[in-house]
Write a protein that holds these residues in place. Sequence first.
Motif, PDB file in Angstrom:
ATOM      1  N   PRO A 539     -15.551 -48.791-118.872  1.00 29.66           N
ATOM      2  CA  PRO A 539     -16.980 -48.551-119.043  1.00 29.66           C
ATOM      3  C   PRO A 539     -17.679 -49.873-119.326  1.00 29.66           C
ATOM      4  CG  PRO A 539     -15.727 -46.931-120.268  1.00 29.66           C
ATOM      5  CD  PRO A 539     -14.738 -47.945-119.763  1.00 29.66           C
ATOM      6  N   GLY A 540     -18.798 -50.054-118.693  1.00 32.71           N
ATOM      7  CA  GLY A 540     -19.533 -51.293-118.896  1.00 32.71           C
ATOM      8  C   GLY A 540     -19.284 -52.313-117.807  1.00 32.71           C
ATOM      9  N   ASP A 541     -18.255 -52.090-117.020  1.00 38.71           N
ATOM     10  CA  ASP A 541     -18.011 -53.024-115.926  1.00 38.71           C
ATOM     11  C   ASP A 541     -19.147 -52.956-114.926  1.00 38.71           C
ATOM     12  OD1 ASP A 541     -15.720 -53.866-116.989  1.00 38.71           O
ATOM     13  OD2 ASP A 541     -14.368 -52.909-115.560  1.00 38.71           O
ATOM     14  N   MET A 557     -23.460 -50.261-113.426  1.00 41.64           N
ATOM     15  CA  MET A 557     -22.501 -50.403-114.507  1.00 41.64           C
ATOM     16  C   MET A 557     -21.788 -49.081-114.746  1.00 41.64           C
ATOM     17  SD  MET A 557     -23.758 -52.917-117.475  1.00 41.64           S
ATOM     18  CE  MET A 557     -25.477 -53.128-117.217  1.00 41.64           C
ATOM     19  N   VAL A 558     -20.529 -49.192-114.981  1.00 38.93           N
ATOM     20  CA  VAL A 558     -19.702 -48.004-115.171  1.00 38.93           C
ATOM     21  C   VAL A 558     -20.024 -47.366-116.518  1.00 38.93           C
ATOM     22  CG1 VAL A 558     -17.355 -47.183-115.422  1.00 38.93           C
ATOM     23  CG2 VAL A 558     -17.866 -48.989-113.798  1.00 38.93           C
ATOM     24  N   VAL A 559     -20.270 -46.079-116.488  1.00 39.21           N
ATOM     25  CA  VAL A 559     -20.506 -45.399-117.755  1.00 39.21           C
ATOM     26  C   VAL A 559     -19.425 -44.382-118.071  1.00 39.21           C
ATOM     27  CG1 VAL A 559     -22.981 -45.712-117.705  1.00 39.21           C
ATOM     28  CG2 VAL A 559     -22.016 -43.686-116.693  1.00 39.21           C
ATOM     29  N   LYS A 560     -18.681 -43.965-117.052  1.00 37.20           N
ATOM     30  CA  LYS A 560     -17.708 -42.924-117.332  1.00 37.20           C
ATOM     31  C   LYS A 560     -16.606 -42.962-116.284  1.00 37.20           C
ATOM     32  CE  LYS A 560     -17.563 -37.907-117.771  1.00 37.20           C
ATOM     33  NZ  LYS A 560     -18.261 -36.712-117.298  1.00 37.20           N
ATOM     34  N   THR A 567     -18.211 -42.868-112.736  1.00 36.66           N
ATOM     35  CA  THR A 567     -19.651 -42.677-112.758  1.00 36.66           C
ATOM     36  C   THR A 567     -20.299 -43.995-113.119  1.00 36.66           C
ATOM     37  OG1 THR A 567     -19.351 -40.422-113.493  1.00 36.66           O
ATOM     38  CG2 THR A 567     -21.526 -41.364-113.759  1.00 36.66           C
ATOM     39  N   LEU A 569     -24.092 -46.304-113.322  1.00 33.97           N
ATOM     40  CA  LEU A 569     -25.537 -46.290-113.424  1.00 33.97           C
ATOM     41  C   LEU A 569     -26.061 -47.431-112.571  1.00 33.97           C
ATOM     42  CD1 LEU A 569     -27.843 -44.976-115.272  1.00 33.97           C
ATOM     43  CD2 LEU A 569     -27.736 -47.148-116.450  1.00 33.97           C
TER      44      LEU A 569
ATOM     45  N   LYS B  80     -20.912 -58.122-125.354  1.00 30.22           N
ATOM     46  CA  LYS B  80     -20.232 -56.861-125.139  1.00 30.22           C
ATOM     47  C   LYS B  80     -19.502 -56.501-126.414  1.00 30.22           C
ATOM     48  CE  LYS B  80     -18.541 -55.780-120.554  1.00 30.22           C
ATOM     49  NZ  LYS B  80     -17.422 -55.817-119.633  1.00 30.22           N
ATOM     50  N   PHE B 106     -29.504 -49.105-122.144  1.00 26.00           N
ATOM     51  CA  PHE B 106     -29.457 -47.722-121.702  1.00 26.00           C
ATOM     52  C   PHE B 106     -28.208 -47.085-122.288  1.00 26.00           C
ATOM     53  CE2 PHE B 106     -27.949 -44.485-118.676  1.00 26.00           C
ATOM     54  CZ  PHE B 106     -29.020 -43.612-118.754  1.00 26.00           C
ATOM     55  N   SER B 108     -26.125 -43.898-121.768  1.00 26.02           N
ATOM     56  CA  SER B 108     -25.932 -42.734-120.912  1.00 26.02           C
ATOM     57  C   SER B 108     -25.505 -41.539-121.745  1.00 26.02           C
ATOM     58  CB  SER B 108     -24.863 -43.052-119.874  1.00 26.02           C
ATOM     59  OG  SER B 108     -24.428 -41.877-119.260  1.00 26.02           O
ATOM     60  N   HIS B 110     -23.244 -39.744-121.074  1.00 23.56           N
ATOM     61  CA  HIS B 110     -21.785 -39.733-121.113  1.00 23.56           C
ATOM     62  C   HIS B 110     -21.255 -40.521-122.293  1.00 23.56           C
ATOM     63  CE1 HIS B 110     -21.748 -37.944-117.239  1.00 23.56           C
ATOM     64  NE2 HIS B 110     -22.295 -38.966-116.651  1.00 23.56           N
ATOM     65  N   LEU B 111     -22.085 -41.394-122.767  1.00 16.80           N
ATOM     66  CA  LEU B 111     -21.615 -42.294-123.811  1.00 16.80           C
ATOM     67  C   LEU B 111     -22.134 -41.866-125.174  1.00 16.80           C
ATOM     68  CD1 LEU B 111     -22.060 -45.524-121.739  1.00 16.80           C
ATOM     69  CD2 LEU B 111     -19.943 -44.441-122.382  1.00 16.80           C
ATOM     70  N   ILE B 146     -21.788 -51.986-124.442  1.00 23.75           N
ATOM     71  CA  ILE B 146     -20.520 -51.956-123.704  1.00 23.75           C
ATOM     72  C   ILE B 146     -20.611 -52.676-122.360  1.00 23.75           C
ATOM     73  CG2 ILE B 146     -19.746 -49.823-124.777  1.00 23.75           C
ATOM     74  CD1 ILE B 146     -20.405 -48.475-122.104  1.00 23.75           C
ATOM     75  N   GLY B 147     -21.792 -52.992-121.950  1.00 22.76           N
ATOM     76  CA  GLY B 147     -21.898 -53.719-120.683  1.00 22.76           C
ATOM     77  C   GLY B 147     -23.193 -54.498-120.639  1.00 22.76           C
ATOM     78  N   MET B 148     -23.135 -55.649-120.015  1.00 21.70           N
ATOM     79  CA  MET B 148     -24.333 -56.480-119.956  1.00 21.70           C
ATOM     80  C   MET B 148     -24.593 -56.861-118.516  1.00 21.70           C
ATOM     81  SD  MET B 148     -25.113 -57.494-123.197  1.00 21.70           S
ATOM     82  CE  MET B 148     -26.286 -58.507-122.385  1.00 21.70           C
ATOM     83  N   ARG B 149     -25.831 -57.022-118.235  1.00 17.38           N
ATOM     84  CA  ARG B 149     -26.182 -57.546-116.923  1.00 17.38           C
ATOM     85  C   ARG B 149     -27.266 -58.570-117.138  1.00 17.38           C
ATOM     86  NH1 ARG B 149     -28.725 -53.229-114.023  1.00 17.38           N
ATOM     87  NH2 ARG B 149     -30.721 -54.246-113.976  1.00 17.38           N
ATOM     88  N   ILE B 158     -25.887 -51.791-121.269  1.00 15.76           N
ATOM     89  CA  ILE B 158     -25.527 -50.388-121.408  1.00 15.76           C
ATOM     90  C   ILE B 158     -24.832 -50.236-122.745  1.00 15.76           C
ATOM     91  CG2 ILE B 158     -23.937 -48.645-120.574  1.00 15.76           C
ATOM     92  CD1 ILE B 158     -24.653 -49.283-117.854  1.00 15.76           C
TER      93      ILE B 158
END
Lengths: 1072, 171
Positions: A539-541, A557-560, A567, A569, B80, B106, B108, B110-111, B146-149, B158
Amino acid sequence: MSSNVDSESEDDFNPQPADLSDEEIETENVKPARGSSRAAPRTSSPAADDDHDEEDDDEDAARPTNGGAGKRPPRKASLVPDDAEDGDEDEEQEQDDEDEEEEEESDEDDVQGGHRRKRHRDRRAAFFDIEAEVDEDEDELEDEKDGEEDVDFIDNAHPDDIADSSRMNDDRRHRELDRKREMELSLDAEKQAEILRERYGKRAPARAFGDSVVVPKRLLLPSVEDPSIWAVRCKEGKEREVIFSIIRRVEERRGTKNEVPIISAFERGGVTSVMKGYIYVEARRQNDIMIALDGVLNVYPRSKMVLVEIKDMPDLLRVSKTPNLEPGAWVRLRKPAKHAGDLAQVIDVTENGLEAKVRFIPRLDYGVRDDLNSGMTADGKRKRPVGPGPRPPQRLFSEAEARKRQPRHIQGNPQTNYWSFMGDDFENGFQVKDIKIQQLEVKDVNPTLEEVTKFASGAEDGTENLDLKALAASLKDSNTNVAYVPGDVIEVYDGEQRGVIGKATNVQGDIVTLQVTEGVLKGQTIEVPNKGLRKRFKPGDHVKVIGGSRYRDEVGMVVKIVDDRVTLLTDQTNTEVTVFSKDLREAADIGGQGSLGQYSLLDLVQLDATTVGCIVKVDRESLVVLDQHGETKQVMPSQITNKFPQRKTAVAADRNGSEIRVDDVVREYGGQQRQGKIIWIHRSFIFLHTNDTNENAGVFVTRSSSVNTISAKGGRITTAGTGPDLATMNPALKRNPTGSNNPAPPPKSFGIDRAINHTVTIKRGGYKGLLGIVKDTTDTHARVELHTKGKIITVPKADLAFKDKVTGRPIDINTRGRGGFGGGAGRGGFGGGSDWAGGRTPMASGGPERTPAWGANKSVARTPAWSRNPDVSGSRTPAWGDGSRTVNPYDGSRTSYGGATSYGGATAYGGGSRTPAWSSGAKTPAPDGFGHGSKTPAYGSLGGDSWGAGAKTPAYGISAPTPGASGADAWGYTPGASGAFDAPTPGAGLGAPTPALNAPTPGAYSAPTPGAVSAPTPGAWQGGWGAETAPTPAASAPTPAASGGYYGAPTPAAFGAPETPAASGPRYTDDD
Amino acid sequence: MFFLHNLERRVTLHPSYFGRNMHELVTTKLVKDVEGTCAGDYYIIAIMDTFDVSEGRILPGSGLAEFTVGYRAVVWRPFKGEVVDAIAYSVNPHGMFAQAGPLRLFVSSHLMPDEIQYDANATPPQFTNNADMVIEPGTHVRVKIIGMRTEVGEMWAIGSINGDFLGCLQA
């Protein structure tokens, strides 16, 4: 091919596999009871000789006995050591009489002898019996079979049998010895092989490599001595039929004179096969093939026959794995032409694997077209099965419709929802049909999600029963070669290495080399087939979708992660999509599916002359555009006429009149109160982007007049606090800081237009140069009665030059008004200048009215000088009159120039025309400067009370006169204003010229027109200056008083100093 | 995480500002240009001070003077795995958007913990576990990145509130 060859040779001799003989022996063990009866005869039967040849005889002797039993002679092993041989012989004896064979058998016997002895002992050891008994069953079966075969031998065998058995006891010892020896020999397999080779080497080599011996594959390869294989042309798709008919023919002619002389025939047809259209026939001679295939349908032996080269032969029989269909798998239909290419799902596969029951979405027209055709049928003889033309769309079977159209042809059960209609079966709306597997496309099905979802949504209750697993399997099958690239993080999910996680370091064909990164194997490098691999993400990748997915090129970005479904986003639209991990790749970059050709997401494009739109979605081949009316439409790139370049300078006004630019954040007033960042300004529409919604990629459109500014980029609203922009010219030094010194908007005239009844010349157009009298006017045009033609024409006011009736000199009709209103005559004069400015600027409709001359004329009343000498005095007198203004003929002249243009003489003053006022007037929209928003209002306000007092006048007056007197510099230094300017700009230019002059001017200014100044345009000025002079107290101060000072100060600075310091300098000097 | 970072930047100045207080102006401009911007993977929060303002060099063609200015700035670089406090500003069925200072996040759905569900019927729509946790626009939340852009001039992250001590901040 070889089987036939072998069979021939086997007829002569079959190298007996050890097993067989073994079985025989066991058989004997198994049936001691039966054997016992024969044991007696047998005992005599075996030849007493040590020699194996004799054994042969023994067997011959034994045969009759067997025959009598009708079964293979069961014997007691203990009594008859040779029994094994006998058994073997029984099988073979028909064909084999040669000594060599017997020898071999004896060899085998020797091998088996060990067994036999073992068994013998086993008999004594009770616990071995169990094992033996297991064997019995099998042997019995074998025995029976053998017995059947034996039936033939019966008669031959039995005469000697008894004799053999009688001899047996004598020879036994010898034989045992012999066997022992042989056994020792046999222990060394190589040696034994050597012996065998020696013995049988002369025979056909093929025989030597019987199936009992392990032979290296290469020795099995065909050689020149083997029959050849020819490829024979046949009708494509009929390969199998041809082969079947050949088989039939072989069967038919077996045993007849004309047997089919070929050895074998086979085909490797199939739709995708490269070998289709041929059958392959093995024969000794080409002519044999001709004979064999003569008269067989669909095959053309007379056309060119291709001899397969020896080295290619093995490839002909290479096994290619046939894809095995499983229920649930996806396939494509090939055959019912109407459904060619349609996706179908396998429900079941028949036992023989030739047909599959599939379900697919029917293409029914419920006989609509049949009806049309039926008319034809009546007339014509033939009925067209399915007319060419568009095939009906895919739609689930509808009972109602079927009943409506063809009530007679439907039958079925509404409970099970199973229908039969026009000979087809339908289940739950899907058509169900048994289709030959050849007519299915099994590989590379690549079902798209859309297609698959149609099947999924077919469930009665509307629940999604999409079997992602089957889908995944189909997809995996379809492109097994998932592209792994070095650097991918990979997980092994199947096979021995299951659970291993590593990073791919090398990919070669199907083999992926992994550097294990986790677990006990960490650090090791292993190679795994790419079959059981999947890419692994966290997740986060940040990943990019590649491959066949519908979401290809999306980046997100991967959320699940669930199994191999990921999944993510998306970056572009912030929507969540689910794809298989095999379709993902780590994305180093951002972006993704942002562009199609030259058009990318959020571009503003022109759709037609009146429509523009913002691209809110980019698909593979089309774009979705949100137009200025808020409607989205899908367009092809070719429908776009134009793409707008990004203009950072575009400006609009919000509902408060504040300037808004791209990147400002605004909120709708009323409505949904949406808030967003401006991405485009197009005329009165603004396109905004918000993150609050995903609709239209967060883009919406509204009118600029219906938004409020929330924040402006760079904090324009609060610019005053942050100081000047140091990358551009110092505003204080600017000639025309925006709005600061705007000339007043052209004064609005009240009452009768002053132009009426004035003598004018026309400056341009067809009537250029003609003299006339203004008869009537509108705001923009004048009706002029021409002297020459006695005709009245309509001319834009701007094209008129006013002349003195008598002298013919250019005059400024406006100055009159000014003079009249003006607080001070001098001002008036200067004011003329300002008007003038107005005159030049197109907007200044008042221009003509203001001509200095005019003013001058009016002012005449006040200042004699003026009136007397319009030319000269025009400029000067006002100045004089004021006294304060000192002397600037030039200034005066300037003003007059500007306005009227009529001052031919004035041109001399060139300087005048250049005065800052002008330029400012001309260049900068007066309205802005005034902050009132439009010129006219400001204008009006001014005009109303004070034209005279007129904001303008002061400004003008000041600008004109003071420069003269005080010098341009003065402005800069003048109390209020100077402060402001000093800071930012040293005012080098100003300071330098005449510092001394400063002193005088301020006084002068303040004195002359405090009231006027304050009254007229404080607001206006401030507005203008506000931005630039914010820092300076004077500027900032809105109060009239301040403004008075302010004006005095700034204007000069603004006008005189910056614009033409040089010019004014000299001028003044001259004057002084 | 916040850092003190030594940076360097070239600042140009219009010739009309040349004079005594040029260095001040340079600093002013620097502050104006740089403060509050996103420099790739970190934000420049504030400039502490400048040092080492070089001599100005006139750029041929434009006449602007270019100064190379070294300065020390407080920067914020989100990592992260970092836990940040943010304010939710938008809630939709897919998740919620939150803002941690300049950084947009964001989270989600799911998270989020399983018990937190989207409630479309509430006004405004919210994520709630029907107990103490209610996330609606304006709610303060603690989020783990958990994720950066990173993009030019923008960062985007994210986050997850699936973990101990993450989620709604009570008062």
